[in-house]
Design a protein around this motif. Structure first.
Motif, PDB file in Angstrom:
ATOM      1  N   ASN A 275       0.799  -1.214   0.000  1.00  0.00           N
ATOM      2  CA  ASN A 275       0.000   0.000   0.000  1.00  0.00           C
ATOM      3  C   ASN A 275       0.836   1.270   0.000  1.00  0.00           C
ATOM      4  O   ASN A 275       0.295   2.359   0.136  1.00  0.00           O
TER       5      ASN A 275
ATOM      6  N   TYR B 120     -11.471  -0.067   0.766  1.00  0.00           N
ATOM      7  CA  TYR B 120     -10.764  -0.341  -0.487  1.00  0.00           C
ATOM      8  C   TYR B 120     -10.101  -1.712  -0.418  1.00  0.00           C
ATOM      9  O   TYR B 120      -9.909  -2.289   0.657  1.00  0.00           O
TER      10      TYR B 120
ATOM     11  N   THR C   3      -6.771  -4.123  -2.140  1.00  0.00           N
ATOM     12  CA  THR C   3      -5.416  -3.946  -2.652  1.00  0.00           C
ATOM     13  C   THR C   3      -4.753  -5.299  -2.808  1.00  0.00           C
ATOM     14  O   THR C   3      -5.117  -6.242  -2.088  1.00  0.00           O
ATOM     15  N   PRO C   4      -3.744  -5.480  -3.699  1.00  0.00           N
ATOM     16  CA  PRO C   4      -3.295  -4.520  -4.722  1.00  0.00           C
ATOM     17  C   PRO C   4      -4.004  -4.727  -6.041  1.00  0.00           C
ATOM     18  O   PRO C   4      -4.498  -5.833  -6.271  1.00  0.00           O
TER      19      PRO C   4
ATOM     20  N   LYS D  89      -4.596  -0.575  -5.234  1.00  0.00           N
ATOM     21  CA  LYS D  89      -5.582   0.063  -4.375  1.00  0.00           C
ATOM     22  C   LYS D  89      -6.800   0.469  -5.189  1.00  0.00           C
ATOM     23  O   LYS D  89      -6.704   1.202  -6.166  1.00  0.00           O
TER      24      LYS D  89
ATOM     25  N   GLN E 260     -10.906   1.651  -4.526  1.00  0.00           N
ATOM     26  CA  GLN E 260     -11.975   1.999  -3.593  1.00  0.00           C
ATOM     27  C   GLN E 260     -13.260   1.266  -3.970  1.00  0.00           C
ATOM     28  O   GLN E 260     -13.612   1.127  -5.139  1.00  0.00           O
TER      29      GLN E 260
END
Length: 251
Positions: free
Chosen positions: A57, A149, A151-152, A154, A156
Motif C-alpha cells: 500500500n 478499499y 489492494t493490490p 488500491k 476503492q
C-alpha cells in the motif's frame, strides 16, 4: 480473493482453560450475533500480514508493476476463444449457477489502521451495502466519513449495490478501512479507536472457545485412562506367540 488465516494469533493449544471462561466467551459472541444479525469476530492483525500490506500500500504504489501487458491480453483472449468454442452460453451459465449455489457464506475481514481486524459473515447474495450498514453500527465515530478499499492495486469500493459474489468477495475477502480526513487535518484521531467498546470486548473470545474445545477431548481421554488403568495395560500388553516345533527337528 483470499483471506488471511488467524492461526498466527492462536496461543498454545494445551494451555489450561477455564470452562467458565469459555462459556462466558461463547455467550458474548452469541449475544453479539443476536444483536447485529451475524457472526462477528475481532482479532489483532498479524505483524507479517501487516508488513506485507504496508509494502503493497505504500503511497500510490508503482502502477507499472500491475500494468496490463500485451502478453496478458493475448493469453486471456486465447482462453476466452477456447471457452467460446467448447461451451455454449447456457452451459456456462448453468455451471456458474451451480458454483454459486455451493457457496453459502462470505467471510469479510475489515482491517483498521490501529492493527485490529473485524470479521463478519454474510450471505453471498447480500449486497456490499450490508457491510457498510454493519460498520455504521460498530464504528466509534460513525459520523466521520470513511471508505473501504481493496489492494493490490488500491481500489476503492464504490458500487454498494453489487452482491458479494459478483464483487469477487467469496468465499472471503480482506478490505481496508480509511477515514476521509479533510485537507489540512492533523490526523489526531486517525490512530483510533475505530470500533466501539462493545465490539472490542469480543477481541480474542473465539480463540478461548476454540482452545477449550480442543483441550477437553484430550483431558477426557486422560481421565478415562486414570479411572480404568487395567484397560490401558491390557491394550499395551503384547500378545504371546506359542512356540512351534519345526517338522525337521527330531527328538
Amino acid at each position: 480473493m483470499l483471506i488471511d488465516s488467524p492461526s498466527a494469533f492462536k496461543r498454545r493449544r494445551f494451555t489450561t482453560m477455564d470452562p467458565l471462561d469459555a462459556e462466558s466467551s461463547k455467550a458474548k459472541l452469541l449475544a453479539a450475533k443476536e444483536k447485529f444479525g451475524r457472526d462477528i469476530r475481532v482479532f489483532e492483525t498479524s505483524i507479517a500480514s501487516q508488513t506485507q500490506n504496508d509494502f503493497a500500500n505504500s503511497a500510490d504504489e508503482q502502477d507499472d508493476f500491475y500494468e496490463f501487458t500485451p502478453e496478458d491480453y493475448y493469453r486471456i483472449l486465447a482462453t476466452k476463444k477456447q471457452d467460446k468454442f467448447l461451451k455454449t452460453r447456457k452451459i456456462r451459465e448453468s455451471e456458474q449457477a451451480a458454483r454459486r449455489s455451493r457457496i453459502t457464506k462470505a467471510v469479510i475481514r475489515v482491517r483498521f489502521p490501529d492493527n485490529n481486524t473485524l470479521e463478519a459473515t454474510f450471505h453471498p447474495s447480500e449486497t456490499v451495502q450490508r457491510l457498510f450498514d454493519l460498520l455504521m453500527k460498530v464504528l466509534a465515530r460513525p459520523e466521520q466519513p470513511f471508505y473501504l478499499y481493496t489492494t493490490p492495486p488500491k481500489k476503492q469500493i464504490k458500487d454498494l449495490s453489487e452482491d458479494f459474489y459478483s464483487a469477487g468477495f467469496v468465499p472471503g475477502a480482506i478490505v481496508y478501512f480509511s477515514e476521509n480526513m479533510p485537507k489540512g487535518h492533523d490526523g489526531t484521531d486517525a490512530s483510533g479507536p475505530f470500533l466501539i467498546d462493545e465490539i472490542m470486548s469480543l477481541k480474542g473470545l473465539d480463540l478461548v472457545v476454540e482452545q477449550t474445545g480442543s483441550v477437553q477431548p484430550a483431558e477426557a481421554m486422560r481421565e478415562s485412562a486414570a479411572e480404568n488403568p487395567s484397560a490401558a495395560v491390557q491394550d499395551q500388553k503384547p500378545t504371546e506367540k506359542k512356540a512351534v516345533k519345526p517338522k525337521w527337528l527330531k527328538m
